[in-house]
Scaffold this motif. Structure first.
Motif, PDB file in Angstrom:
ATOM      1  N   ILE A   1      -5.136  -4.212  -7.665  1.00  0.00           N
ATOM      2  CA  ILE A   1      -5.657  -3.059  -6.908  1.00  0.00           C
ATOM      3  C   ILE A   1      -4.849  -1.781  -7.072  1.00  0.00           C
ATOM      4  O   ILE A   1      -5.205  -0.750  -6.524  1.00  0.00           O
ATOM      5  CB  ILE A   1      -5.673  -3.377  -5.385  1.00  0.00           C
ATOM      6  CG1 ILE A   1      -4.241  -3.676  -4.879  1.00  0.00           C
ATOM      7  CG2 ILE A   1      -6.611  -4.509  -5.083  1.00  0.00           C
ATOM      8  CD1 ILE A   1      -4.144  -3.837  -3.356  1.00  0.00           C
ATOM      9  N   HIS A   2      -3.748  -1.808  -7.806  1.00  0.00           N
ATOM     10  CA  HIS A   2      -2.742  -0.754  -7.628  1.00  0.00           C
ATOM     11  C   HIS A   2      -2.990   0.577  -8.325  1.00  0.00           C
ATOM     12  O   HIS A   2      -2.521   1.603  -7.878  1.00  0.00           O
ATOM     13  CB  HIS A   2      -1.383  -1.293  -8.059  1.00  0.00           C
ATOM     14  CG  HIS A   2      -1.045  -2.587  -7.393  1.00  0.00           C
ATOM     15  ND1 HIS A   2      -0.693  -2.647  -6.065  1.00  0.00           N
ATOM     16  CD2 HIS A   2      -1.050  -3.859  -7.836  1.00  0.00           C
ATOM     17  CE1 HIS A   2      -0.478  -3.921  -5.734  1.00  0.00           C
ATOM     18  NE2 HIS A   2      -0.685  -4.672  -6.792  1.00  0.00           N
ATOM     19  N   TRP A   3      -3.699   0.577  -9.466  1.00  0.00           N
ATOM     20  CA  TRP A   3      -3.726   1.789 -10.285  1.00  0.00           C
ATOM     21  C   TRP A   3      -4.700   2.835  -9.751  1.00  0.00           C
ATOM     22  O   TRP A   3      -5.872   2.554  -9.527  1.00  0.00           O
ATOM     23  CB  TRP A   3      -4.009   1.439 -11.745  1.00  0.00           C
ATOM     24  CG  TRP A   3      -2.753   0.940 -12.388  1.00  0.00           C
ATOM     25  CD1 TRP A   3      -1.829   1.683 -13.063  1.00  0.00           C
ATOM     26  CD2 TRP A   3      -2.233  -0.395 -12.360  1.00  0.00           C
ATOM     27  NE1 TRP A   3      -0.771   0.887 -13.456  1.00  0.00           N
ATOM     28  CE2 TRP A   3      -0.989  -0.381 -13.034  1.00  0.00           C
ATOM     29  CE3 TRP A   3      -2.679  -1.596 -11.810  1.00  0.00           C
ATOM     30  CZ2 TRP A   3      -0.206  -1.524 -13.192  1.00  0.00           C
ATOM     31  CZ3 TRP A   3      -1.904  -2.728 -11.957  1.00  0.00           C
ATOM     32  CH2 TRP A   3      -0.689  -2.679 -12.640  1.00  0.00           C
ATOM     33  N   THR A   4      -4.181   4.058  -9.563  1.00  0.00           N
ATOM     34  CA  THR A   4      -4.970   5.158  -9.020  1.00  0.00           C
ATOM     35  C   THR A   4      -5.198   6.173 -10.139  1.00  0.00           C
ATOM     36  O   THR A   4      -4.713   5.993 -11.254  1.00  0.00           O
ATOM     37  CB  THR A   4      -4.195   5.873  -7.908  1.00  0.00           C
ATOM     38  OG1 THR A   4      -3.074   6.546  -8.513  1.00  0.00           O
ATOM     39  CG2 THR A   4      -3.653   4.892  -6.879  1.00  0.00           C
ATOM     40  N   GLN A   5      -5.868   7.247  -9.812  1.00  0.00           N
ATOM     41  CA  GLN A   5      -6.082   8.277 -10.831  1.00  0.00           C
ATOM     42  C   GLN A   5      -4.809   9.049 -11.156  1.00  0.00           C
ATOM     43  O   GLN A   5      -4.776   9.817 -12.107  1.00  0.00           O
ATOM     44  CB  GLN A   5      -7.170   9.235 -10.368  1.00  0.00           C
ATOM     45  CG  GLN A   5      -8.467   8.487 -10.235  1.00  0.00           C
ATOM     46  CD  GLN A   5      -9.680   9.380 -10.378  1.00  0.00           C
ATOM     47  OE1 GLN A   5      -9.610  10.469 -10.920  1.00  0.00           O
ATOM     48  NE2 GLN A   5     -10.779   8.902  -9.873  1.00  0.00           N
TER      49      GLN A   5
END
Ligand code: MGD
Ligand code: MGD
Ligand code: SF4
Ligand code: MO
Length: 899
Positions: free
Chosen positions: A671-675
């Motif tokens: 779930i960790h990767w953001t923009q």
């Protein structure tokens, strides 16, 4: 942050990550440590007795960030606190006047402190007059809360950590504690090592690191958990292990719960089939359950994040009530909390369907009690909107002002496109955060800079009801202020001076404690009346203690329900009849893959803190989708290649990780990767807003997706001395690094040396000196390599290759820092992508000592055959122990290869 921003030499505080709640010594910079504070485990803290996991041990690396939010901002412009507060309170007053109090909402977080939570809840529910106070705990603990309340009449966690160590059977359901609650898991590992007769069962569709100590792993069909416990209940009755006295004297509703269980799971073959497991494994589980009074069932997000999450909780609790396995040492249903202060939020009543201090709107007399205690002018009178409903109401224009604090809903709520529409529609979006750039701060009209861990003062409550202090050591950077302060200033600006003029965090805590005890007389479980008159000095000296801590019981309470008295009106616990059900959205021809989501070992949520620690990125550098090799082969997907996942709600791009840990037909995404870290990898894009009807908790562990290999692409790696804008890339991921900026990229089509060079759009001010490009290309392998030197020093490296396997980033990154002119040999090595004489580490397995997979494999091939042996040779696994499950896995694999 300057070194001068220090107040004293060291403090005892609490880790800001998971709900284990470990004690941490935060030590001010010593001159020999180059001005960086350091951390160590607090040997006196009863959660960890001095140990810390990788994330906890790396806290010092996250304290100094280049991306702190340092001043209040309104519409993108820095302003003073006074003008930001005026802007916010004027707008709140206006929408409340024009549209009523429910046009305002707080969206809070299990990562703020109890004191922050308390004043936010008080302001909304007592003074503005709305119960729209929800939190990311809705995505996390809401089902567990409702499960406990249905059974016990209160949100009471019965057990403590010692129960996990002294039980004889531990059933871990939907928990990957080896990665998510590592210190607690290590305590369990140590207990099992000491007492090998202790059995551990893991129930999880995936084979996780937690299975390392499992005597039995039930890889169930996603969402089918309740059937297992329904079966345990009906077979407990048949096997004659019910605690009839306990059922008769201390519970209600047994007969209907049992009748339903008999009907829902009539036999072993039906249940095994429903859950997709073998009859034999189910029979083994039942045999152990039957024979083991000291059983703890330990559950987490695999249970909670489900459209039937509450029912799963009650199916578990039913089994414990029926066998009287509760309120006793080594026995009980134990919901483990994720965030450091999810429990504190529950204690103040900081959820839209709670009032305050473990009282609900429906609790008889509660509204009046709280109104009198607060002297509140505008009491809310009914439940507010739960997270998903709240964002839907925002999109419909009903909620016009939202104040988001310490959470990143653009990443964590399901269906990101909907969340974006909601925030775009909302007239005023206020975001309080420590960081300047997150996916959510990007949507804000007003930004409030918040102090963070190491600067804040207050209390948190861990998973075993233990209240501990977080203590600030460093002073606030820039204009950052404590969250409770910002809330109180807005409250005062709205005209509520008297009720929000606190002397400090201790003053708020004392009021919270007084409310918990107010007209309580044992009626409510949450009572910390002992602290009602706590002074600042006492608060500063507070030692960890488990609630309830009523007046006259300063030592607190280790275990609940030892007296068999529950917090229902008649004092009896309640059975709930459960019909097991599967996830709402099921596989179809169009969306054939079942998507599961969760955490990796070394990252925390949306990486706003762990993303600052380069060493933590080595365990898992890029966002990935775990897929069974058979499915991968069928779809033409190679390990590490780029994959597109689509659902009816959106799409993401991820790197494939081939693994037999997931069943064919299932995939797992972290779930960790953001923009901020990758252009197209936010998994919440894919998740529908399906929620549990009772708790409102989203079914975040479940979506149906389609999967495809991405073709006509080429892979690359870029290391740059300055940040880059990679608009032309189909995929990019920034990998945290101490040396320059490291990007893993995918281009949509073939690139040439000229097109790569053209990407370097840097226009440095003034003279830069002599620029030189070193170039290499191999038409047969289609590799292209470019290095840019300025005054003989490397500033940019670009590698392009048609296959996903990357080059030796470790070595390259260290090369980049060389500020001395490159030797002829190094120039060649850069272009070849490999140094002459440096050992390749592979993927980092042990983060503490930076030991990689290739080093471990080599040691094994050279004769090392045990984890202890690896530790002796390479030091891996000898500090925090988080990597021990992974180290073990290396042993058989490599031995087989070399045989
Ligand atoms: N490293 C790290 N640790 C963390 C966090 C973090 O971000 N990083 N976050 C913290 C927080 S807030 C939380 S809530 C906790 C979460 O802690 P956990 O709940 O342990 O973590 P998850 O990885 O979310 O999910 C746990 C497992 O549920 C399984 N699962 C999926 N569907 C089902 C199902 O239908 N039934 C069953 N039985 N299992 C299923 C998944 O395969 C996964 O292995 O972690 C806390 N600790
Ligand atoms: N698909 C899927 N989605 C999930 C989950 C899942 O397993 N699968 N898990 C869910 C769960 S259990 C959780 S808990 C959520 C977590 O998701 P979020 O809460 O959205 O994630 P965080 O990264 O913890 O966000 C915390 C934010 O607060 C900021 N911050 C940190 N400390 C402070 C402070 O003291 N004050 C202020 N004002 N700001 C601060 C950080 O910089 C960061 O921006 O995700 C949920 N979403
Ligand atoms: S287990 Fe690790 S992350 Fe959790 S509180 Fe302890 S040190 Fe922090
Ligand atoms: Mo969570």
């Amino acid at each position: 942050m300057s070194v001068a921003n220090r107040t004293s030499m060291s403090v005892k505080t609490t880790c800001p990550y998971c709900g284990v709640g470990c004690g941490v010594n935060l030590i001010d910079a010593q001159s020999e440590n180059e001005g960086v504070p350091s951390v160590s485990g607090d040997v006196d803290h009863p959660a960890n007795f001095g140990r810390l996991c990788v994330k906890g041990s790396s806290l010092a690396q996250t304290i100094q960030s280049d991306d702190r939010l340092l001043t209040p901002m309104v519409d993108g412009q820095p302003v003073t606190w006074q003008s930001a507060i005026d802007a916010v309170s004027t707008k709140i007053a206006q929408v409340v006047k024009d549209h009523g109090p429910d046009a305002f909402a707080f969206y809070l977080s299990g990562q703020i402190l109890t004191e922050d939570y308390y004043v936010a809840n008080k302001l909304a529910k007592g003074f503005i007059g709305t119960a729209n106070v929800d939190t990311n705990s809705r995505l996390c603990m809401a089902s567990a809360v409702v499960g406990y309340k249905r059974a016990f009449g209160s949100d009471t966690v019965p057990c403590n950590y010692e129960d996990l160590e002294c039980c004889d059977l531990l059933i871990m359901v939907g928990s990957n504690a080896a990665w998510t609650h590592p210190i607690l898991y290590q305590r369990i590992v140590a207990a099992k090592k000491q007492r090998p007769s202790m059995r551990v069962v893991v129930i999880d569709p995936r084979e996780t690191a937690t299975c390392d100590i499992a005597d039995l792993h039930l890889a169930i069909k996603p969402g089918s958990d309740a059937a297992i416990f329904s079966f345990l209940l009906s077979d407990s009755a048949q096997a004659g292990i019910l605690d009839h006295d306990f059922i008769a004297s201390h519970t209600n509703g047994f007969a209907s719960a049992l009748a339903q269980a008999n009907e829902s799971t009539p036999c072993v073959s039906f249940t095994a089939n429903f859950c997709g497991i073998s009859e034999q494994s189910l029979t083994s589980l039942f045999g152990w359950w039957r024979d083991t009074p000291k059983t703890v069932t330990f559950y987490s997000q695999g249970v909670n994040q489900s459209s039937s999450g509450v029912d799963k909780c009650n199916a578990i609790i039913n089994c414990h009530l029926a066998t009287g396995r509760i309120g006793k040492q080594g026995a009980g249903p134990f919901s483990i909390t994720g965030q450091p202060n999810a429990m504190g939020g529950r204690e103040v009543g900081g959820l839209a369907n709670q009032l305050a201090a473990h009282m609900d709107f429906a609790t008889p007399g509660a509204q009046d009690l709280v109104q009198r205690f607060w002297q509140a002018p505008n009491m809310a009178t009914e439940n507010g909107l739960k997270a998903v409903d709240l964002f839907q109401a925002m999109e419909k224009g009903k909620v016009k002002v939202v104040w988001i604090m310490s959470t990143n809903p653009m990443v964590s709520l399901p269906d990101t496109a909907q969340v974006r529409r909601a925030l775009e529609k909302c007239e005023l979006v206020i975001v309080s955060d420590c960081k300047a750039h997150t996916d959510t701060t990007a949507m804000a009209d007003v930004l409030f800079p918040a102090t963070g861990w190491s600067e804040k003062d207050g209390t948190v409550t861990n998973s075993e009801r233990r209240i501990s202090r977080q203590r600030g050591l460093l002073s606030a950077p820039g204009d950052a202020k404590h969250d409770w302060w910002a809330i109180c200033e807005v409250a005062k600006s709205l005209g509520f001076q008297a009720a929000f003029s606190y002397q400090g965090a201790h003053d708020i805590f004392a009021e919270h404690a007084a409310l918990s005890a107010f007209e309580n007389e044992g009626k409510r479980d949450f009572d910390i009346g002992h602290f009602s008159r706590i002074t600042k000095a006492e608060y500063d000296a507070l030692v960890p203690v488990q609630w309830p801590v009523p007046e006259g019981r300063p030592q607190g309470t280790k275990r609940m329900f030892e007296d068999k008295r529950f917090f229902t009106p008649d004092g009896r616990a309640r059975f709930v009849a459960i019909v097991p059900s599967l996830p709402k959205v099921q596989a179809s021809q169009e969306w054939p893959f079942t998507l599961n989501t969760g955490r990796v070992r070394d990252q925390w949520h949306t990486m706003t803190r762990t993303g600052d620690a380069a060493s933590l990125a080595k365990h898992t550098a890029q966002p990935y989708v775990e897929i069974h090799p058979r499915e991968a082969k069928r779809l033409g997907i190679q390990d590490k290649s780029l994959v597109r996942l689509t659902s009816p709600y959106g799409e993401v791009l991820l790197k494939a990780k081939l693994s037999r840990a997931v069943a064919p037909g299932n995939v797992f995404v972290a779930i960790h990767w953001t923009q901020q870290f990758a252009n197209a990898s936010v998994v919440s894009n894919l998740i529908p807003q399906v929620v549990d009807p009772l708790s409102g908790q989203p079914e975040s562990k479940h979506a149906q997706v389609q999967l495809e290999a991405v073709s006509d692409i080429c892979y690359g790696m870029i290391i740059s001395a300055t940040p880059l804008v990679l608009a032309d890339c189909l995929y990019w991921c920034q990998v945290p690094s101490t040396q320059g900026y490291h990007y893993e990229v995918v281009w949509p089509n073939r690139q040439t040396q000229a097109s790569l060079r053209a990407m370097d759009t840097e226009h440095p001010h003034g003279k830069v000196g002599k620029t030189q490009w070193l170039e290499y290309s191999n038409p047969i392998t289609q590799q292209i390599r470019l290095a840019k030197l300025v005054n003989q020093t490397l500033t940019l490296l670009m590698y392009l290759h048609p296959q996903p396997d990357s080059v030796m980033a470790d070595w390259l990154l260290s090369t980049l820092t060389m500020n001395t002119p490159l030797s002829a040999q190094d120039r060649l090595a850069i272009l070849v992508g490999m140094p002459a004489n440096i050992e390749e580490k592979g993927d980092i397995v042990c983060s503490c000592y930076q030991v990689g997979s290739k080093q471990i494999e080599k040691a094994i091939v050279n004769g090392i055959s045990s984890v202890d042996g690896l530790g002796a040779k390479l030091k891996c696994g000898t500090n925090c122990g988080s990597c021990l499950p992974e180290l073990k896995r290396f042993l058989p694999t490599v031995t087989e290869l070399s045989a």
